[in-house]
Write a protein that holds these residues in place. Structure first.
Motif, PDB file in Angstrom:
ATOM      1  N   ILE A  22       0.841  -1.212   0.000  1.00  0.00           N
ATOM      2  CA  ILE A  22       0.000   0.000   0.000  1.00  0.00           C
ATOM      3  C   ILE A  22       0.869   1.251   0.000  1.00  0.00           C
ATOM      4  CG2 ILE A  22      -1.630   1.367   1.391  1.00  0.00           C
ATOM      5  CD1 ILE A  22      -2.904  -1.014  -0.145  1.00  0.00           C
ATOM      6  N   THR A  23       1.903   1.258   0.821  1.00  0.00           N
ATOM      7  CA  THR A  23       2.796   2.416   0.877  1.00  0.00           C
ATOM      8  C   THR A  23       3.412   2.688  -0.486  1.00  0.00           C
ATOM      9  OG1 THR A  23       3.293   2.076   3.207  1.00  0.00           O
ATOM     10  CG2 THR A  23       4.910   3.332   1.938  1.00  0.00           C
ATOM     11  N   ARG A  24       3.860   1.642  -1.140  1.00  0.00           N
ATOM     12  CA  ARG A  24       4.510   1.818  -2.443  1.00  0.00           C
ATOM     13  C   ARG A  24       3.530   2.162  -3.553  1.00  0.00           C
ATOM     14  NH1 ARG A  24       9.322  -2.415  -3.431  1.00  0.00           N
ATOM     15  NH2 ARG A  24      10.710  -1.721  -1.783  1.00  0.00           N
ATOM     16  N   ILE A  25       2.392   1.494  -3.586  1.00  0.00           N
ATOM     17  CA  ILE A  25       1.450   1.699  -4.691  1.00  0.00           C
ATOM     18  C   ILE A  25       0.819   3.092  -4.633  1.00  0.00           C
ATOM     19  CG2 ILE A  25      -0.751   0.821  -3.762  1.00  0.00           C
ATOM     20  CD1 ILE A  25       0.607  -0.354  -7.079  1.00  0.00           C
ATOM     21  N   THR A  26       0.770   3.677  -3.414  1.00  0.00           N
ATOM     22  CA  THR A  26       0.187   5.014  -3.255  1.00  0.00           C
ATOM     23  C   THR A  26       1.242   6.093  -3.024  1.00  0.00           C
ATOM     24  OG1 THR A  26      -0.095   4.841  -0.856  1.00  0.00           O
ATOM     25  CG2 THR A  26      -1.928   4.039  -2.247  1.00  0.00           C
ATOM     26  N   ASP A  27       2.498   5.735  -3.192  1.00  0.00           N
ATOM     27  CA  ASP A  27       3.599   6.676  -2.926  1.00  0.00           C
ATOM     28  C   ASP A  27       3.504   7.267  -1.529  1.00  0.00           C
ATOM     29  OD1 ASP A  27       4.858   6.357  -5.431  1.00  0.00           O
ATOM     30  OD2 ASP A  27       3.469   7.779  -6.350  1.00  0.00           O
ATOM     31  N   GLY A  28       3.079   6.447  -0.570  1.00  0.00           N
ATOM     32  CA  GLY A  28       3.028   6.863   0.825  1.00  0.00           C
ATOM     33  C   GLY A  28       1.833   7.708   1.216  1.00  0.00           C
ATOM     34  N   ARG A  29       0.895   7.930   0.308  1.00  0.00           N
ATOM     35  CA  ARG A  29      -0.269   8.779   0.606  1.00  0.00           C
ATOM     36  C   ARG A  29      -1.342   8.054   1.402  1.00  0.00           C
ATOM     37  NH1 ARG A  29       0.617   9.338  -4.719  1.00  0.00           N
ATOM     38  NH2 ARG A  29      -1.265   8.175  -5.172  1.00  0.00           N
ATOM     39  N   GLY A  30      -1.281   6.739   1.449  1.00  0.00           N
ATOM     40  CA  GLY A  30      -2.325   5.970   2.120  1.00  0.00           C
ATOM     41  C   GLY A  30      -3.401   5.539   1.143  1.00  0.00           C
ATOM     42  N   PHE A  31      -4.290   4.692   1.643  1.00  0.00           N
ATOM     43  CA  PHE A  31      -5.316   4.099   0.778  1.00  0.00           C
ATOM     44  C   PHE A  31      -6.654   4.123   1.497  1.00  0.00           C
ATOM     45  CE2 PHE A  31      -6.914  -0.082  -1.184  1.00  0.00           C
ATOM     46  CZ  PHE A  31      -7.503   0.575  -2.242  1.00  0.00           C
ATOM     47  N   THR A  32      -7.479   5.097   1.142  1.00  0.00           N
ATOM     48  CA  THR A  32      -8.815   5.213   1.724  1.00  0.00           C
ATOM     49  C   THR A  32      -9.906   5.290   0.666  1.00  0.00           C
ATOM     50  OG1 THR A  32      -8.629   7.628   1.857  1.00  0.00           O
ATOM     51  CG2 THR A  32      -7.924   6.359   3.794  1.00  0.00           C
ATOM     52  N   SER A  33      -9.489   5.301  -0.618  1.00  0.00           N
ATOM     53  CA  SER A  33     -10.436   5.428  -1.717  1.00  0.00           C
ATOM     54  C   SER A  33      -9.846   4.751  -2.954  1.00  0.00           C
ATOM     55  CB  SER A  33     -10.674   6.907  -2.017  1.00  0.00           C
ATOM     56  OG  SER A  33     -11.294   7.086  -3.273  1.00  0.00           O
ATOM     57  N   PRO A  34     -10.689   4.190  -3.824  1.00  0.00           N
ATOM     58  CA  PRO A  34     -10.163   3.648  -5.082  1.00  0.00           C
ATOM     59  C   PRO A  34      -9.371   4.685  -5.884  1.00  0.00           C
ATOM     60  CG  PRO A  34     -12.387   2.866  -4.752  1.00  0.00           C
ATOM     61  CD  PRO A  34     -12.124   3.906  -3.681  1.00  0.00           C
ATOM     62  N   ALA A  35      -9.677   5.949  -5.704  1.00  0.00           N
ATOM     63  CA  ALA A  35      -8.963   7.009  -6.417  1.00  0.00           C
ATOM     64  C   ALA A  35      -7.504   7.118  -5.975  1.00  0.00           C
ATOM     65  CB  ALA A  35      -9.667   8.342  -6.211  1.00  0.00           C
ATOM     66  N   ASP A  36      -7.143   6.492  -4.864  1.00  0.00           N
ATOM     67  CA  ASP A  36      -5.754   6.513  -4.396  1.00  0.00           C
ATOM     68  C   ASP A  36      -4.852   5.596  -5.206  1.00  0.00           C
ATOM     69  OD1 ASP A  36      -6.387   8.306  -2.326  1.00  0.00           O
ATOM     70  OD2 ASP A  36      -6.886   6.668  -0.954  1.00  0.00           O
ATOM     71  N   LEU A  37      -5.436   4.729  -6.022  1.00  0.00           N
ATOM     72  CA  LEU A  37      -4.648   3.796  -6.824  1.00  0.00           C
ATOM     73  C   LEU A  37      -4.244   4.444  -8.147  1.00  0.00           C
ATOM     74  CD1 LEU A  37      -6.576   0.443  -6.273  1.00  0.00           C
ATOM     75  CD2 LEU A  37      -4.553   1.311  -5.080  1.00  0.00           C
ATOM     76  N   PRO A  38      -3.184   3.916  -8.776  1.00  0.00           N
ATOM     77  CA  PRO A  38      -2.696   4.529 -10.013  1.00  0.00           C
ATOM     78  C   PRO A  38      -3.538   4.220 -11.249  1.00  0.00           C
ATOM     79  CG  PRO A  38      -1.351   2.636  -9.443  1.00  0.00           C
ATOM     80  CD  PRO A  38      -2.315   2.842  -8.304  1.00  0.00           C
ATOM     81  N   VAL A  39      -4.549   3.362 -11.125  1.00  0.00           N
ATOM     82  CA  VAL A  39      -5.419   3.032 -12.255  1.00  0.00           C
ATOM     83  C   VAL A  39      -6.872   2.995 -11.788  1.00  0.00           C
ATOM     84  CG1 VAL A  39      -3.643   1.684 -13.456  1.00  0.00           C
ATOM     85  CG2 VAL A  39      -5.209   0.546 -11.897  1.00  0.00           C
ATOM     86  N   PRO A  40      -7.813   3.262 -12.679  1.00  0.00           N
ATOM     87  CA  PRO A  40      -9.227   3.170 -12.325  1.00  0.00           C
ATOM     88  C   PRO A  40      -9.726   1.725 -12.403  1.00  0.00           C
ATOM     89  CG  PRO A  40      -9.017   3.911 -14.577  1.00  0.00           C
ATOM     90  CD  PRO A  40      -7.614   3.794 -14.029  1.00  0.00           C
ATOM     91  N   GLY A  41     -10.893   1.484 -11.825  1.00  0.00           N
ATOM     92  CA  GLY A  41     -11.560   0.200 -12.007  1.00  0.00           C
ATOM     93  C   GLY A  41     -11.799  -0.606 -10.754  1.00  0.00           C
ATOM     94  N   LEU A  42     -11.237  -0.186  -9.616  1.00  0.00           N
ATOM     95  CA  LEU A  42     -11.484  -0.919  -8.377  1.00  0.00           C
ATOM     96  C   LEU A  42     -12.865  -0.556  -7.848  1.00  0.00           C
ATOM     97  CD1 LEU A  42     -10.310  -2.801  -6.144  1.00  0.00           C
ATOM     98  CD2 LEU A  42      -9.625  -0.704  -4.951  1.00  0.00           C
ATOM     99  N   LEU A  43     -13.698  -1.573  -7.603  1.00  0.00           N
ATOM    100  CA  LEU A  43     -15.038  -1.344  -7.066  1.00  0.00           C
ATOM    101  C   LEU A  43     -15.090  -1.531  -5.559  1.00  0.00           C
ATOM    102  CD1 LEU A  43     -17.137  -3.235  -9.772  1.00  0.00           C
ATOM    103  CD2 LEU A  43     -16.639  -0.772  -9.620  1.00  0.00           C
ATOM    104  N   ALA A  44     -14.321  -2.494  -5.033  1.00  0.00           N
ATOM    105  CA  ALA A  44     -14.326  -2.773  -3.596  1.00  0.00           C
ATOM    106  C   ALA A  44     -12.997  -3.392  -3.196  1.00  0.00           C
ATOM    107  CB  ALA A  44     -15.462  -3.723  -3.239  1.00  0.00           C
TER     108      ALA A  44
END
Length: 98
Positions: A22-44
């Motif tokens: 999570i730290t790496r995929i979000t560049d340390g910003r955290g993960f609280t929303s699908p928008a935090d990921l580098p690509v769209p398409g996550l539903l849950a």
């Protein structure tokens, strides 16, 4: 068609692996929303401890969305020593979101 993607890591290392990813995929910003990921398409996204390990379950809107995400996650998993970790991927029959 939506798909269900399940990763399971046995042993105590699962939570640390999850947190490191999570730290790496979000560049340390955290993960609280699908928008935090580098690509769209996550539903849950659901992650947590299970007997003997750690489980992550995602629902992606399509296999193409998962493949786009895998291009980011795959190298991270490999760098962390889990390059052979493969998810269980199944088609979703029904997806209900709040």
């Amino acid at each position: 068609m939506a798909i269900i993607v399940t990763f399971q890591v046995e042993g105590a290392a699962g939570k640390k692996l999850y947190d490191d990813c999570i730290t790496r995929i979000t560049d340390g910003r955290g993960f609280t929303s699908p928008a935090d990921l580098p690509v769209p398409g996550l539903l849950a996204h659901i992650a947590g401890p299970v007997d003997g390990g750690w489980r992550v379950v995602d629902v992606w809107e399509s296999s193409e969305a998962l493949e786009a995400f895998a291009k980011h996650l795959g190298p991270i998993l490999a760098d962390l020593g889990y390059g052979d970790l493969q998810p269980d991927v199944t088609p979703a029959y029904n997806v209900v979101l709040r």
